[in-house]
Design a protein around this motif. Structure first.
Motif, PDB file in Angstrom:
ATOM      1  N   ARG A 160       0.841  -1.265  -0.058  1.00 32.05           N
ATOM      2  CA  ARG A 160       0.140   0.043   0.002  1.00 32.05           C
ATOM      3  C   ARG A 160       0.775   1.333   0.001  1.00 32.05           C
ATOM      4  NH1 ARG A 160      -5.057  -0.344  -0.013  1.00 32.05           N
ATOM      5  NH2 ARG A 160      -6.421  -2.288   0.515  1.00 32.05           N
ATOM      6  N   GLY A 161       0.310   2.352  -0.815  1.00 32.29           N
ATOM      7  CA  GLY A 161       1.180   3.644  -0.884  1.00 32.29           C
ATOM      8  C   GLY A 161       2.481   3.356  -1.932  1.00 32.29           C
ATOM      9  N   ARG A 162       2.567   2.199  -2.532  1.00 29.97           N
ATOM     10  CA  ARG A 162       3.699   2.145  -3.596  1.00 29.97           C
ATOM     11  C   ARG A 162       2.815   1.799  -5.043  1.00 29.97           C
ATOM     12  NH1 ARG A 162       6.209   1.059  -7.647  1.00 29.97           N
ATOM     13  NH2 ARG A 162       8.749  -0.048  -7.376  1.00 29.97           N
ATOM     14  N   PRO A 163       2.595   3.028  -5.761  1.00 31.91           N
ATOM     15  CA  PRO A 163       2.249   2.813  -6.936  1.00 31.91           C
ATOM     16  C   PRO A 163       2.999   1.658  -7.825  1.00 31.91           C
ATOM     17  CG  PRO A 163       3.393   4.898  -6.961  1.00 31.91           C
ATOM     18  CD  PRO A 163       3.521   4.392  -5.653  1.00 31.91           C
ATOM     19  N   ALA A 164       2.184   1.296  -8.926  1.00 26.11           N
ATOM     20  CA  ALA A 164       2.974   0.418  -9.870  1.00 26.11           C
ATOM     21  C   ALA A 164       3.739   1.409 -10.954  1.00 26.11           C
ATOM     22  CB  ALA A 164       2.156  -0.346 -10.713  1.00 26.11           C
ATOM     23  N   ASP A 165       4.755   0.887 -11.317  1.00 31.19           N
ATOM     24  CA  ASP A 165       5.556   1.681 -12.416  1.00 31.19           C
ATOM     25  C   ASP A 165       4.999   1.686 -13.581  1.00 31.19           C
ATOM     26  OD1 ASP A 165       7.929   2.161 -10.389  1.00 31.19           O
ATOM     27  OD2 ASP A 165       8.063   0.208 -10.650  1.00 31.19           O
ATOM     28  N   MET A 166       4.296   0.467 -14.078  1.00 29.30           N
ATOM     29  CA  MET A 166       3.658   0.321 -15.385  1.00 29.30           C
ATOM     30  C   MET A 166       2.502  -0.637 -15.380  1.00 29.30           C
ATOM     31  SD  MET A 166       5.598  -1.152 -18.566  1.00 29.30           S
ATOM     32  CE  MET A 166       4.979  -0.885 -20.261  1.00 29.30           C
ATOM     33  N   VAL A 167       1.468  -0.399 -15.979  1.00 25.39           N
ATOM     34  CA  VAL A 167       0.042  -0.889 -16.016  1.00 25.39           C
ATOM     35  C   VAL A 167      -0.130  -1.242 -17.477  1.00 25.39           C
ATOM     36  CG1 VAL A 167      -2.339  -0.954 -15.711  1.00 25.39           C
ATOM     37  CG2 VAL A 167      -0.648   0.200 -14.029  1.00 25.39           C
ATOM     38  N   PHE A 168      -0.549  -2.612 -17.674  1.00 25.30           N
ATOM     39  CA  PHE A 168      -1.137  -2.920 -19.060  1.00 25.30           C
ATOM     40  C   PHE A 168      -2.633  -3.328 -18.909  1.00 25.30           C
ATOM     41  CE2 PHE A 168      -1.126  -6.222 -22.501  1.00 25.30           C
ATOM     42  CZ  PHE A 168      -1.181  -5.215 -23.443  1.00 25.30           C
ATOM     43  N   LEU A 169      -3.290  -2.782 -19.741  1.00 19.02           N
ATOM     44  CA  LEU A 169      -4.948  -3.065 -19.663  1.00 19.02           C
ATOM     45  C   LEU A 169      -5.109  -3.637 -21.074  1.00 19.02           C
ATOM     46  CD1 LEU A 169      -6.306   0.331 -18.561  1.00 19.02           C
ATOM     47  CD2 LEU A 169      -5.611  -1.791 -17.111  1.00 19.02           C
ATOM     48  N   ASP A 170      -5.611  -4.958 -21.143  1.00 21.21           N
ATOM     49  CA  ASP A 170      -5.839  -5.739 -22.050  1.00 21.21           C
ATOM     50  C   ASP A 170      -7.205  -6.669 -21.792  1.00 21.21           C
ATOM     51  OD1 ASP A 170      -6.103  -6.566 -24.680  1.00 21.21           O
ATOM     52  OD2 ASP A 170      -4.166  -7.820 -24.731  1.00 21.21           O
ATOM     53  N   HIS A 171      -8.420  -6.139 -21.124  1.00 22.27           N
ATOM     54  CA  HIS A 171      -9.509  -6.925 -20.971  1.00 22.27           C
ATOM     55  C   HIS A 171     -10.610  -6.242 -21.735  1.00 22.27           C
ATOM     56  CE1 HIS A 171      -9.228  -3.608 -17.948  1.00 22.27           C
ATOM     57  NE2 HIS A 171     -10.041  -4.152 -17.134  1.00 22.27           N
ATOM     58  N   CYS A 172     -11.807  -6.306 -20.991  1.00 18.00           N
ATOM     59  CA  CYS A 172     -12.942  -5.724 -21.555  1.00 18.00           C
ATOM     60  C   CYS A 172     -12.904  -4.073 -21.774  1.00 18.00           C
ATOM     61  CB  CYS A 172     -14.282  -6.180 -20.904  1.00 18.00           C
ATOM     62  SG  CYS A 172     -14.356  -5.435 -19.279  1.00 18.00           S
ATOM     63  N   LYS A 173     -13.073  -3.892 -22.831  1.00 15.96           N
ATOM     64  CA  LYS A 173     -12.549  -2.327 -23.354  1.00 15.96           C
ATOM     65  C   LYS A 173     -13.555  -1.470 -22.469  1.00 15.96           C
ATOM     66  CE  LYS A 173     -10.288  -4.803 -25.670  1.00 15.96           C
ATOM     67  NZ  LYS A 173      -9.074  -5.341 -25.061  1.00 15.96           N
ATOM     68  N   GLU A 174     -14.971  -1.724 -22.284  1.00 21.38           N
ATOM     69  CA  GLU A 174     -15.775  -0.784 -21.232  1.00 21.38           C
ATOM     70  C   GLU A 174     -15.359  -0.920 -19.963  1.00 21.38           C
ATOM     71  OE1 GLU A 174     -17.889  -4.771 -21.775  1.00 21.38           O
ATOM     72  OE2 GLU A 174     -16.618  -3.547 -22.948  1.00 21.38           O
ATOM     73  N   CYS A 175     -14.318  -1.941 -19.501  1.00 22.49           N
ATOM     74  CA  CYS A 175     -13.865  -1.598 -18.026  1.00 22.49           C
ATOM     75  C   CYS A 175     -12.883  -0.754 -18.043  1.00 22.49           C
ATOM     76  CB  CYS A 175     -13.461  -3.363 -17.575  1.00 22.49           C
ATOM     77  SG  CYS A 175     -14.851  -4.466 -17.836  1.00 22.49           S
ATOM     78  N   TYR A 176     -11.967  -0.405 -18.963  1.00 26.22           N
ATOM     79  CA  TYR A 176     -10.818   0.314 -19.104  1.00 26.22           C
ATOM     80  C   TYR A 176     -10.786   1.500 -18.104  1.00 26.22           C
ATOM     81  CZ  TYR A 176      -8.104  -2.044 -22.760  1.00 26.22           C
ATOM     82  OH  TYR A 176      -7.649  -3.190 -23.741  1.00 26.22           O
ATOM     83  N   LEU A 177     -11.860   2.242 -18.400  1.00 23.79           N
ATOM     84  CA  LEU A 177     -11.972   3.469 -17.697  1.00 23.79           C
ATOM     85  C   LEU A 177     -12.387   3.405 -16.194  1.00 23.79           C
ATOM     86  CD1 LEU A 177     -11.851   6.593 -17.467  1.00 23.79           C
ATOM     87  CD2 LEU A 177     -14.191   6.712 -18.537  1.00 23.79           C
ATOM     88  N   PRO A 178     -13.443   2.439 -15.697  1.00 25.91           N
ATOM     89  CA  PRO A 178     -13.750   2.415 -14.372  1.00 25.91           C
ATOM     90  C   PRO A 178     -12.607   1.768 -13.770  1.00 25.91           C
ATOM     91  CG  PRO A 178     -15.086   0.997 -15.615  1.00 25.91           C
ATOM     92  CD  PRO A 178     -14.308   1.928 -16.649  1.00 25.91           C
ATOM     93  N   ASP A 179     -11.921   0.659 -14.247  1.00 28.20           N
ATOM     94  CA  ASP A 179     -10.750   0.074 -13.495  1.00 28.20           C
ATOM     95  C   ASP A 179      -9.413   0.937 -13.503  1.00 28.20           C
ATOM     96  OD1 ASP A 179     -12.280  -2.205 -13.414  1.00 28.20           O
ATOM     97  OD2 ASP A 179     -11.319  -3.376 -14.622  1.00 28.20           O
ATOM     98  N   LEU A 180      -9.463   1.716 -14.414  1.00 27.54           N
ATOM     99  CA  LEU A 180      -8.240   2.771 -14.137  1.00 27.54           C
ATOM    100  C   LEU A 180      -8.431   3.852 -13.079  1.00 27.54           C
ATOM    101  CD1 LEU A 180      -5.465   4.043 -15.433  1.00 27.54           C
ATOM    102  CD2 LEU A 180      -7.031   5.463 -16.651  1.00 27.54           C
ATOM    103  N   LYS A 181      -9.757   4.243 -13.040  1.00 25.87           N
ATOM    104  CA  LYS A 181      -9.978   5.027 -11.954  1.00 25.87           C
ATOM    105  C   LYS A 181      -9.975   4.481 -10.441  1.00 25.87           C
ATOM    106  CE  LYS A 181     -13.170   8.216 -14.301  1.00 25.87           C
ATOM    107  NZ  LYS A 181     -14.723   8.731 -14.599  1.00 25.87           N
ATOM    108  N   ALA A 182     -10.299   3.180 -10.332  1.00 28.10           N
ATOM    109  CA  ALA A 182     -10.156   2.360  -9.375  1.00 28.10           C
ATOM    110  C   ALA A 182      -8.806   2.219  -8.909  1.00 28.10           C
ATOM    111  CB  ALA A 182     -10.824   0.885  -9.419  1.00 28.10           C
ATOM    112  N   MET A 183      -7.849   2.114 -10.048  1.00 25.97           N
ATOM    113  CA  MET A 183      -6.358   1.973  -9.590  1.00 25.97           C
ATOM    114  C   MET A 183      -5.820   3.179  -8.996  1.00 25.97           C
ATOM    115  SD  MET A 183      -4.703  -0.801 -12.408  1.00 25.97           S
ATOM    116  CE  MET A 183      -5.718  -0.359 -13.823  1.00 25.97           C
ATOM    117  N   GLU A 184      -6.276   4.289  -9.682  1.00 26.83           N
ATOM    118  CA  GLU A 184      -6.046   5.784  -9.174  1.00 26.83           C
ATOM    119  C   GLU A 184      -6.302   5.814  -7.703  1.00 26.83           C
ATOM    120  OE1 GLU A 184      -6.351   8.139 -13.378  1.00 26.83           O
ATOM    121  OE2 GLU A 184      -7.663   8.323 -11.826  1.00 26.83           O
ATOM    122  N   GLU A 185      -7.664   5.422  -7.317  1.00 32.30           N
ATOM    123  CA  GLU A 185      -8.164   5.632  -5.928  1.00 32.30           C
ATOM    124  C   GLU A 185      -7.132   4.528  -4.927  1.00 32.30           C
ATOM    125  OE1 GLU A 185     -12.231   4.947  -6.276  1.00 32.30           O
ATOM    126  OE2 GLU A 185     -12.580   6.720  -7.292  1.00 32.30           O
TER     127      GLU A 185
END
Length: 261
Positions: free
Chosen positions: A165-190
């Motif tokens: 916790r408190g340690r962000p990932a250096d890199m993220v790769f998204l390749d799942h359901c396209k409509e999930c990209y945005l909500p999942d990115l926001k969840a990762m930010e949070e």
């Protein structure tokens, strides 16, 4: 106003992963009787017959060959080489992948991690998880790869705990359901998985497309610096007589600062 830069991406491959020129693939009709594909695990015997254990490059090539006969949802060689270059450039100590399928992109990533680097993957389908774990182990990269089963939206808190916790990932790769990209990115930010300097790469943002996601990571929005890396869509829909090969792109976004506006 959209500020994307769309450019061709010339991906430099590791020396041992460079083929001697592009050759036209000629299918052997006997392949279909010798190697059938009724379930995800059917790829495993072929890979083990075509690649030596521990030879990750040969495993990738075997998966590519299998995919020539049985089109499947993996990023493909062109995008794999692009992803490999981006991993080498970013040199992530910790990378996260959402949407692992059979482990193809995970192997590309693991091959190009810096010493001590690791990759945490999330894959929804249990049968895919089983195959991905088997193939990453056979490729000799399982010491760098952990694969968690579940939906990205549900397992993001587990990934955050996993990497600290408190340690962000250096890199993220998204390749799942396209409509999930945005909500999942926001969840990762949070969850703190995305922080200043985190590189977020997303596949298929042009075809099939992820317009809401692209709008969010648009450089003009002020949250990310984003460019699009031109590439072909990874497989031909041979079952569709009207199919036309599609242009696609990977988006490459660097998180800058939070923007709550």
């Amino acid at each position: 106003m959209t500020q994307f830069v769309l450019r061709p991406c010339l991906a430099a491959a590791p020396a041992d992963a460079v083929d001697e020129g592009k050759k036209v693939f000629v299918k052997d009709p006997s392949f279909y009787s010798e190697w059938q594909y009724a379930q995800p695990s059917d790829i495993i015997p072929y890979v083990k017959s075509a690649a030596a254990e521990g030879d990750a490059v040969a495993v990738l090539r075997a998966m590519d060959t299998f995919g020539q006969y049985y089109p499947m949802y993996k990023c493909g060689e062109e995008k794999g080489l692009i992803l490999a270059r981006l991993v080498r450039e970013r040199a992530p100590a910790v990378s996260v992948e959402i949407g692992t399928f059979l482990g193809y992109s995970a192997i590309w990533t693991a091959l190009n991690l810096p010493p001590g680097g690791r990759l945490v993957c999330v894959e929804f389908e249990p049968r895919h998880v089983e195959v991905a774990r088997t193939l990453t182990a056979y490729a000799g990269v399982s010491d760098r790869v952990e694969i968690i089963q579940g939906a990205g939206s549900e397992r993001i808190p587990d990934v955050a705990r996993n990497i600290g916790r408190g340690r962000p990932a250096d890199m993220v790769f998204l390749d799942h359901c396209k409509e999930c990209y945005l909500p999942d990115l926001k969840a990762m930010e949070e969850a703190g998985l995305v922080g200043a300097g985190t590189v977020v790469v997303a596949d298929n943002v042009v075809y099939p497309g992820a317009p809401g996601y692209l709008e969010y990571v648009d450089t003009a929005a002020g949250r990310y610096r984003t460019e699009l890396l031109d590439a072909q869509f990874e497989y031909d829909q041979v079952w569709n007589k009207n199919w036309v090969p599609q242009k696609d792109a990977l988006s490459y976004s660097v998180f800058v600062v939070p923007n709550d506006s």
